[in-house]
Scaffold this active site. Sequence first.
Site, PDB file in Angstrom:
ATOM      1  N   HIS A 324       0.784  -1.236   0.000  1.00 55.11           N
ATOM      2  CA  HIS A 324       0.000   0.000   0.000  1.00 55.11           C
ATOM      3  C   HIS A 324       0.827   1.303   0.000  1.00 55.11           C
ATOM      4  O   HIS A 324       0.274   2.367   0.221  1.00 55.11           O
ATOM      5  CB  HIS A 324      -1.069  -0.005   1.118  1.00 55.11           C
ATOM      6  CG  HIS A 324      -0.574  -0.428   2.468  1.00 55.11           C
ATOM      7  ND1 HIS A 324      -1.174  -1.425   3.201  1.00 55.11           N
ATOM      8  CD2 HIS A 324       0.450   0.001   3.204  1.00 55.11           C
ATOM      9  CE1 HIS A 324      -0.534  -1.582   4.326  1.00 55.11           C
ATOM     10  NE2 HIS A 324       0.450  -0.719   4.371  1.00 55.11           N
ATOM     11  N   MET A 376      -4.360  -3.645  16.895  1.00 50.54           N
ATOM     12  CA  MET A 376      -4.236  -4.902  17.627  1.00 50.54           C
ATOM     13  C   MET A 376      -5.519  -5.278  18.399  1.00 50.54           C
ATOM     14  O   MET A 376      -5.666  -6.407  18.810  1.00 50.54           O
ATOM     15  CB  MET A 376      -3.043  -4.862  18.565  1.00 50.54           C
ATOM     16  CG  MET A 376      -3.028  -3.697  19.500  1.00 50.54           C
ATOM     17  SD  MET A 376      -1.361  -3.444  20.099  1.00 50.54           S
ATOM     18  CE  MET A 376      -1.507  -1.818  20.806  1.00 50.54           C
ATOM     19  N   SER A 380      -9.819  -6.758  11.343  1.00 50.89           N
ATOM     20  CA  SER A 380      -9.229  -6.563  10.023  1.00 50.89           C
ATOM     21  C   SER A 380     -10.300  -7.023   9.028  1.00 50.89           C
ATOM     22  O   SER A 380     -11.213  -7.766   9.400  1.00 50.89           O
ATOM     23  CB  SER A 380      -7.978  -7.414   9.846  1.00 50.89           C
ATOM     24  OG  SER A 380      -6.951  -6.944  10.686  1.00 50.89           O
ATOM     25  N   HIS A 399      -6.522   1.385   3.106  1.00 43.42           N
ATOM     26  CA  HIS A 399      -5.469   0.426   3.489  1.00 43.42           C
ATOM     27  C   HIS A 399      -5.533  -0.002   4.944  1.00 43.42           C
ATOM     28  O   HIS A 399      -4.885  -0.957   5.338  1.00 43.42           O
ATOM     29  CB  HIS A 399      -4.099   0.979   3.155  1.00 43.42           C
ATOM     30  CG  HIS A 399      -3.505   1.877   4.215  1.00 43.42           C
ATOM     31  ND1 HIS A 399      -4.166   2.956   4.736  1.00 43.42           N
ATOM     32  CD2 HIS A 399      -2.298   1.836   4.828  1.00 43.42           C
ATOM     33  CE1 HIS A 399      -3.380   3.547   5.630  1.00 43.42           C
ATOM     34  NE2 HIS A 399      -2.256   2.896   5.704  1.00 43.42           N
ATOM     35  N   ALA A 401      -6.963   1.325   9.223  1.00 40.57           N
ATOM     36  CA  ALA A 401      -7.827   2.183  10.029  1.00 40.57           C
ATOM     37  C   ALA A 401      -7.439   3.650   9.836  1.00 40.57           C
ATOM     38  O   ALA A 401      -8.285   4.516   9.673  1.00 40.57           O
ATOM     39  CB  ALA A 401      -7.705   1.791  11.491  1.00 40.57           C
TER      40      ALA A 401
END
Lengths: 476, 135
Positions: A324, A376, A380, A399, A401
């Site tokens: 990305h 984390m 996703s 790509h 957050a």
Amino acid sequence: MAKPQLKRVSEYRWLIEPFGRMRVPGVIFADNILINDMDEKTLTQICNVAALPGIVKASFAMPDAHMGYGFPIGGVAAFDPENGGVISGGGVGFDIACGVRTFHTGLSEADIISVKEKLAESLFRDIPAGVGSTGNITLSTAQLDNMLAGGAAWAVEKGFGTKEDLDFIEEGGCTKGAVPAKVSAHAKKRQQEQMGTLGSGNHYLEVQKVVDIYDTQIAEGFGLKKGDCLVSVHCGSRGLGHQIGTDYLKQMASQAAQYGIDLPDRELASVPVNSPLGQDYLGAMRSGINCALANRQILTELVRRVFAKIFPKAQLTMLYDVSHNTAKMEEHKVDGKTKQLLIHRKGATRAFGPGSADLPPRYKAFGQPVLIGGTMGTASYILAGTGESEALAFSSACHGAGRCMSRTAATKKWQGSQIVRELAERRIIIKSRSMRGLAEEAPDAYKNVSAVVEATANAGLAKKVAKLLPMICVKG
Amino acid sequence: MWEHFSHQADIGIKASAGTLPEVFEQAAVALTAIVTEPGNVEQTESVQIECSAENNELLLVDWLNSIIYEMAVRKMLFSKFEVSIENLKLSAKIWGEKINQEKHLPAVEPKAVTYNQLSVKNENGKWTVQCVIDV
């Protein structure tokens, strides 16, 4: 420059009409809330990109866009080399071809749960991560050059993974046109001991489970079902890419003026694609892309070795690998004509629709997998490229957050140990050598990834396929 | 004197001092502080750095990039800096030690110096510098 004025053109699309030095409009894909989160600096950066020579159609920003340096993170811009189009080192950034690779494990959550802590410990021990870590591979200059020319295919030749892996990487795992001779000795030295390392900051390795399927047909095509466990790796070209960025930014900044390029921001340092320096950078940057692909290929093999010890029968097979931070020559339709354009994606993912020539036969009918990394503590997503995305933003999507809070603010607000505890309550194991690093990467320092993905899907940039939640996260 | 300032994606560093060499030294301490507590870095080894540029701002970028390079290839952290600058030519000796993950608990690795918000100013005899580091 005057303050950029936003005009809403549809529920998920906003426009900044050209003003001042802008050659094309700014186009932002976002919902109401995400657009309000984008500060004036981000909008100004979108406008600055729109002022660069040879830009085609618009300066685009994805729903996760936020302030970068030069280009915004989440920025997409196409340049026509035949029309004075430029190449910008700042438009690729220092972490050349940073990206996400996801692979299947063939295991379910139930298979993993009883050995989760052991698996987390083994991954943490065997995958080099964090500042100052080195891999077990030291390359001579000649070997480095072969790696830079060969990418993931080089890594496979050296015994890291299989030929089948290469089908599921952009451009078959090797970007053509890499010229290792255009990479400085400093850059090569910086990489000598860094192959097979994760890096630090927002880079990570996660074991994830599929918790939701949105499109059964595409999910099946990608080999995904609810309850499956996957592994995702987020990292890039390490020291080599950082040094290529540093070396060429300096040269581009000093040469831009001789090509009559008046930079709105020094970090946007650019030269014409067809200038000697532009071509040199392309050769070096493509070497950087290959370095990132080789790095993720080696990491894949290291993960396979860890899994083989705990799950001797597990087969870890590729879902996809997508970068990305890149600039790539691609064929796109503009006003009915097919053109070769240089597409800069800075914190944005290529998202080719169904039928694209670069897709492996298995995915041809479904579109390219678009891998969206969360944080984390959050989800996703796996999306698929759509046919409409070509006309919307040169086949590009978000790509990740995207940060909404600075690292300095995050460390004032949270402590690493508190984050480990909170995630443990949600049965997510975090492994990291740095508590401050964890605080800087706190999930709440990022935008709501689900909102980013919704806006991306609703804007038509990509289709939602599956949602993943983290089980184990090794932070770089 | 140095401090970090907020940048949405990365980390800004700001320093001030009475002379140009001193303010460059302070900026270098701020760079180390992105990774670890500079007071916790012993001065067991030294490295010589030379660089030059066409103006003070680009010299600051080159100086900090040189330290990032030495940190990366020597796997070291640095905490003491002695800088001299003459006619846009910088010469420095920097001291530090090998990075130790247990001792230094490094938070994040600086990738490069960006040109974002870059400035070197002298106002009323006081030098101030700032830039954003990509991490």
